[in-house]
Design an enzyme around this catalytic site. Structure first.
Site, mmCIF file in Angstrom:
data_model
loop_
_atom_site.group_PDB
_atom_site.id
_atom_site.type_symbol
_atom_site.label_atom_id
_atom_site.label_comp_id
_atom_site.label_asym_id
_atom_site.label_seq_id
_atom_site.Cartn_x
_atom_site.Cartn_y
_atom_site.Cartn_z
ATOM 1 N N LYS A 1 0.838 -1.199 0.000
ATOM 2 C CA LYS A 1 0.000 0.000 0.000
ATOM 3 C C LYS A 1 0.877 1.254 0.000
ATOM 4 O O LYS A 1 0.619 2.206 -0.749
ATOM 5 C CB LYS A 1 -0.889 -0.002 1.258
ATOM 6 C CG LYS A 1 -2.284 0.492 0.991
ATOM 7 C CD LYS A 1 -3.218 0.066 2.077
ATOM 8 C CE LYS A 1 -3.892 1.247 2.706
ATOM 9 N NZ LYS A 1 -4.508 0.912 3.979
ATOM 10 N N LYS B 1 -20.785 -12.095 3.245
ATOM 11 C CA LYS B 1 -20.288 -12.678 4.487
ATOM 12 C C LYS B 1 -20.436 -11.660 5.623
ATOM 13 O O LYS B 1 -20.076 -10.498 5.452
ATOM 14 C CB LYS B 1 -18.802 -13.030 4.306
ATOM 15 C CG LYS B 1 -18.163 -13.532 5.576
ATOM 16 C CD LYS B 1 -16.643 -13.420 5.564
ATOM 17 C CE LYS B 1 -16.134 -13.554 6.980
ATOM 18 N NZ LYS B 1 -14.871 -12.994 7.289
ATOM 19 N N LYS C 1 -17.173 -7.419 10.202
ATOM 20 C CA LYS C 1 -16.979 -6.034 10.682
ATOM 21 C C LYS C 1 -16.654 -5.120 9.509
ATOM 22 O O LYS C 1 -17.123 -4.000 9.452
ATOM 23 C CB LYS C 1 -15.755 -5.965 11.619
ATOM 24 C CG LYS C 1 -15.932 -6.539 12.961
ATOM 25 C CD LYS C 1 -14.779 -6.125 13.879
ATOM 26 C CE LYS C 1 -13.461 -6.832 13.616
ATOM 27 N NZ LYS C 1 -13.419 -8.246 13.977
HETATM 28 P P1 ADP Z 1 -14.598 -10.028 10.748
HETATM 29 O O1 ADP Z 1 -14.734 -10.561 9.335
HETATM 30 O O2 ADP Z 1 -15.884 -9.518 11.285
HETATM 31 O O3 ADP Z 1 -13.449 -9.037 10.882
HETATM 32 P P2 ADP Z 1 -12.794 -11.798 11.978
HETATM 33 O O4 ADP Z 1 -11.997 -11.889 10.714
HETATM 34 O O5 ADP Z 1 -12.254 -11.033 13.144
HETATM 35 O O6 ADP Z 1 -14.237 -11.276 11.630
HETATM 36 O O7 ADP Z 1 -13.136 -13.282 12.420
HETATM 37 C C1 ADP Z 1 -12.928 -13.832 13.695
HETATM 38 C C2 ADP Z 1 -13.353 -15.280 13.625
HETATM 39 O O8 ADP Z 1 -14.763 -15.391 13.344
HETATM 40 C C3 ADP Z 1 -12.649 -16.078 12.521
HETATM 41 O O9 ADP Z 1 -12.323 -17.356 13.029
HETATM 42 C C4 ADP Z 1 -13.675 -16.204 11.421
HETATM 43 O O10 ADP Z 1 -13.532 -17.402 10.685
HETATM 44 C C5 ADP Z 1 -14.994 -16.195 12.187
HETATM 45 N N1 ADP Z 1 -16.020 -15.536 11.367
HETATM 46 C C6 ADP Z 1 -16.021 -14.222 11.032
HETATM 47 N N2 ADP Z 1 -17.103 -13.934 10.274
HETATM 48 C C7 ADP Z 1 -17.794 -15.085 10.123
HETATM 49 C C8 ADP Z 1 -18.996 -15.431 9.438
HETATM 50 N N3 ADP Z 1 -19.705 -14.517 8.780
HETATM 51 N N4 ADP Z 1 -19.409 -16.714 9.494
HETATM 52 C C9 ADP Z 1 -18.700 -17.630 10.177
HETATM 53 N N5 ADP Z 1 -17.555 -17.376 10.836
HETATM 54 C C10 ADP Z 1 -17.093 -16.112 10.821
#
Ligand code: ADP
Ligand code: TRP
Length: 331
Positions: A116, A200, A203
């Site tokens: 970036k 999906k 956040k």
């Molecule tokens: P975000 O996408 O909200 O930033 P993270 O990447 O911090 O979420 O994910 C934290 C954990 O939650 C990971 O192990 C991820 O696989 C799981 N997770 C995040 N979003 C989902 C979802 N929509 N469905 C199932 N598992 C999820």
């Protein structure tokens, strides 16, 4: 119960949503039922990006309360706060000396920033502090300190666990067999829970349903789920419906079959479907939410649990440090 040691860290960075709950928390809690598990809130890992102590402390309580409220088995699980264990700072420093700088240059998260910055035509290391750059060494210290066999993580953390394995290997090569080589287990990639807009739930897309929102807020969120424009009378395809996908994660097989039929038969408007979904989630989470709210207003009880965990964690950590010190310094 096999004798593998499971370890995972949870970074205290934000309010968890029901996607995290279904995709990450529940599988972890299930695993803790029949394995010796170390689980900590990784407050040190938050430091490279969060500079507000109050915020880190608050999120640490939230994550701990969440795990406890969701039924983490505290008999098998040592739950603690990462920064409570002084040995982790020590092991990080020791490991720095067997970790090639080039390994850190290859970390995906660091490389993304470099790319970036390069595109923006500014210094490649702009905005990179040493906490961020050496993040994988601290994480290797977390993993190796407690003799972990298995490290369940999301896909984005897989490389960090592989680095921990590499670093353990470099150490063992120089100083002889000392560390076990940990294995990552990656959460299911398929079966992501969709968010309000059908993508999906994440956040980053601002399409989440918070896990422990009060009922009225939960209802408001669910009413915002985007649907197609079919009339109530028309039959609907449950497999294309966000409402149905989320419902499936909380309901029993019989309830799921019944709801599926209501979609296929027609005669149910999306408003009604959303109300059914709201009632399902609200009742499925009510008890856990009450426990969570109780803990968040009695943080002394969380402190006591974390301190009990820290005492157990320290015993293991101290042995590892003694071993490493002897090998590296002869002391
Ligand atoms: P975000 O996408 O909200 O930033 P993270 O990447 O911090 O979420 O994910 C934290 C954990 O939650 C990971 O192990 C991820 O696989 C799981 N997770 C995040 N979003 C989902 C979802 N929509 N469905 C199932 N598992 C999820
Ligand atoms: N880095 C992980 C994350 O951002 C959290 C974490 C810290 C961790 N130390 C760990 C995960 C050790 C597994 C093992 O999600």
């Amino acid at each position: 119960m096999d004798d593998k040691i499971i370890l995972t860290g949870i970074k205290p960075t934000g309010t968890p949503h029901i996607g995290n709950y279904i995709g990450a928390l529940l599988p972890l809690i299930k695993m803790s039922e029949n394995h010796k598990t170390f689980m900590f809130i990784a407050d040190l890992h938050a430091l490279n990006a969060m500079h507000d102590a109050k915020e880190i402390r608050q999120h640490t309580y939230e994550e701990a309360a969440l795990m406890i409220a969701c039924g983490l088995n505290l008999e098998n699980t040592v739950l603690f706060r990462q920064s409570d264990i002084d040995e982790v700072y020590k092991l990080t420093e020791f490991l720095m000396n067997v970790t090639p700088k080039g390994l850190m240059n290859r970390a995906h998260s660091y490389k993304a920033i470099v790319e970036k910055n390069t595109e923006a035509g500014i210094d490649i290391d702009s905005g990179v502090n040493m906490g961020l750059y050496t993040y994988p060494v601290l994480m290797a210290a977390d993993i190796l300190l407690y003799n972990s066999d298995i490290v369940p993580v999301g896909k984005d953390q897989k490389q960090h666990v592989e680095f921990a394995r590499d670093i353990a290997g470099y150490f063992n090569n120089i100083y002889g067999e000392t560390f076990k080589l940990p294995e990552p287990i990656i959460g299911e990639d398929t079966g992501y829970l969709p968010g309000l807009d059908g993508r999906k739930m994440s956040k980053s897309y601002d399409n989440t349903i918070p896990l422990f929102a009060p009922s009225n807020e939960l209802k408001k969120k669910i009413m915002r789920i985007i649907t197609d424009s079919k009339t109530p009378e028309e039959p609907k395809n449950p497999d294309e419906s966000t409402i149905f996908q989320i419902y499936k994660a909380f309901a029993t097989p019989d309830e799921i079959a019944g709801f599926r039929k209501m979609f296929l038969d027609g005669g149910m408007g999306y408003g009604t479907a959303k109300t059914i979904l709201f009632e399902k989630i609200d009742s499925a989470l009510a008890e856990k939410r009450a426990k969570y709210e109780y803990l968040m207003s009695h943080t002394d009880e969380i402190d006591a649990i974390l301190e009990a965990g820290a005492q157990k964690a320290r015993m293991v950590a101290a042995k590892t440090i003694a071993k490493v010190k002897k090998k590296m310094l002869g002391l």
